[in-house]
Motif scaffolding. Sequence first.
Motif, short mmCIF file in Angstrom:
data_model
loop_
_atom_site.label_atom_id
_atom_site.label_comp_id
_atom_site.label_asym_id
_atom_site.label_seq_id
_atom_site.Cartn_x
_atom_site.Cartn_y
_atom_site.Cartn_z
N CYS A 147 0.83 -1.20 0.00
CA CYS A 147 0.00 0.00 0.00
C CYS A 147 0.87 1.26 0.00
CB CYS A 147 -0.91 0.01 1.23
SG CYS A 147 -1.94 -1.45 1.44
N VAL A 148 1.95 1.19 0.73
CA VAL A 148 2.83 2.35 0.89
C VAL A 148 3.43 2.78 -0.44
CG1 VAL A 148 4.98 3.13 1.95
CG2 VAL A 148 3.32 1.85 3.31
N ALA A 149 3.76 1.81 -1.29
CA ALA A 149 4.43 2.13 -2.56
C ALA A 149 3.61 3.11 -3.39
CB ALA A 149 4.68 0.84 -3.34
N CYS A 150 2.27 3.00 -3.33
CA CYS A 150 1.42 3.89 -4.12
C CYS A 150 0.95 5.11 -3.34
CB CYS A 150 0.20 3.13 -4.63
SG CYS A 150 0.55 1.98 -5.98
N HIS A 151 0.56 4.89 -2.10
CA HIS A 151 -0.12 5.94 -1.36
C HIS A 151 0.79 6.74 -0.44
CE1 HIS A 151 -4.03 4.56 -2.76
NE2 HIS A 151 -3.61 3.33 -2.55
N MET A 152 2.01 6.25 -0.19
CA MET A 152 2.97 6.99 0.63
C MET A 152 4.35 6.90 -0.04
SD MET A 152 1.76 5.73 4.42
CE MET A 152 2.84 6.88 5.27
#
Length: 658
Positions: free
Chosen positions: A407-412
Amino acid sequence: MSLGVGRMRTGISRHSLRALGLFAVGAAAVGAVGWYAFVREGPPPPGPAPLTPDPPTPDPPTPDPRVTFPTPFRNVKPDVRYVGDGSCAGCHAAIDKSYHAHPMGRSAEYSGRGAAVERYDAGAGNPFKSGGYELRVERTAGGDVHHVSARAPAGAPLPEYVVRADLVIGSGTRGRSYLAVQQGAVWQSPISWYTPSARWDLSPGFNLGNGGRWAVSPDCLFCHVDRVEPVPLSLNRYREPLLAGQAAIGCERCHGPGELHAVERATGRTAEGVDTSIVNPRHLPPDLRAGVCEQCHLQGQERVVRRGRQAYEFRPGLPFEQFVTVFVRHPDVTDEHHSVGQFEQMERSRCFAGGGGRMTCTTCHDPHQSPPAATRDRFYRDRCLACHESKGCSLPAPDRAARDDSCVACHMPRAASANITHASVTDHRIARRPGAVPRGLPQGASPLLPFRTGPHAPAEAERERDLGVVFARLSAKLPPAETAVRDRVGGLAADRLTTSLAIWPGDAAAWTALSVARSARGEADARFEAASTAVGLAPESEAALTELAEAAAVIGRSEVVIDASTALIKLTPTTVEPYINRATGHVRRKDWEKAEEDCRAALRVHPLHPLARVLLGVCRHHRGDPAGARREADTAAGLATNPRQRAALLDWYQQETR
């Protein structure tokens, strides 16, 4: 990783340049286009308000939140002592072990005591060159020693500037910076280690042409070491030993002083229900729980210690805003990824807003341990799915797999840090669709806002006082060529500070800030009066004495320059600038012998300081050694790091030796 953030807070590194009528090239920019639009619009502020007719006396002590704030936790009181992690390990061995593998638990260490994360070979940039300087790190049994060397125009080596790295700052995750302790004063080395690129380079924000020697103020150390005791009214001096306990941030930074808890457990006393002998953040309401993290992860644009308070007085369980006022940029003009800016980013996220304020740093982060690299994506994905399980990712499975289902790769996403080179930071705005750009500052809106204005925040008059201090700081950072903007920002500061001083006339820090604001507006006499008042209220304030020396130089009061600089030298003998400022006072009085003595004293502290060199050249010229004088001037010009610095040094030398 670095202490380079917020370095202009002391302002001391440029005083002597302005006292000579020179200028510091490359002054820090203040902000985005919206900032300049704000300060340029509208009519200019009114002229200086009348100062107090009689010398004020110090204000009475302000109420201490450690005593007055209603809380069930008994360890917030000022008489409860800190005991160190060793007292915690006996009962909490597993947490103690995992925490000290966490970056926070490795935030600092004494030089030479831990395993080196750095390399010292030529492939790691050791030595490396910066401008006309060569910088080298020597690994010794007692710790690292940093060498800065340069050569005179004829090629002869100059004396080296040598920094013994007494303290290492940073876990090594992003990099490390290095501090030297000299007679109780703490200085940062111009050399830092950058882990992502695995090489040595210049420390963030350093300009060797301005001396390359920076005072490490309490607000810098506050987030990098466990605890220090600043000498009152000093800029970078501390009670010795510097670190009476441990070096790295410990358990008590989040749980508060542990003496009461340790004593009660040692005597067999147990708690019924919530243990009030020590703060457990999980038992705090969301705003006070957030305050535990705010200490270090809410950097903001500027932080101002509240009137009558000190940052180190803060205890977990109390509102952080009762000790420090943090000003952040207006969200519509903020798109930079600042190191240590995660907190304000998170509170701007939809996740935070949608959680009704329940989301905190520990919603996603375990402060006691870091997830292993192999399971990190799954660890944070599980945190996301705790709230978003009912509506999963909209990306097709192959696309998710290509991103390790992170999730972090796209949203953070990670991006280059706006304030630390060779480093990247994670965007904590948690944008649904990353890539949004700021909208621009709304008409008439202030570019700086206090981070909190809730029930625990200071009253409006106190916030306006603190904002006045911030505007004064910003006015000093603006390039001298920005005359209209400097005048406008200085006016914004002066308006607020004069109003505040009518309420609290004994506020020495506000008088010092008012002097800086008057300087930005070119009000030399009013500036001198404000600085004199500040020194009258706080005779050992290094900031006030430095401002007074500079203000006196502008109006030709060389005797005051000499007296204020002499007082500073007694307080902080390892600081270069007071020697240079006192030398300028002697130059104005044509006392060349005393001026030369001060130049040589400055060069004993820092042999490669360009301004001390050019001043020495002027003194040697007037003492009958024009050839030696010219060599000093040429050496000073060679130590400059850009053409404008070089031209300014040589122009001043020529003016003074006609």
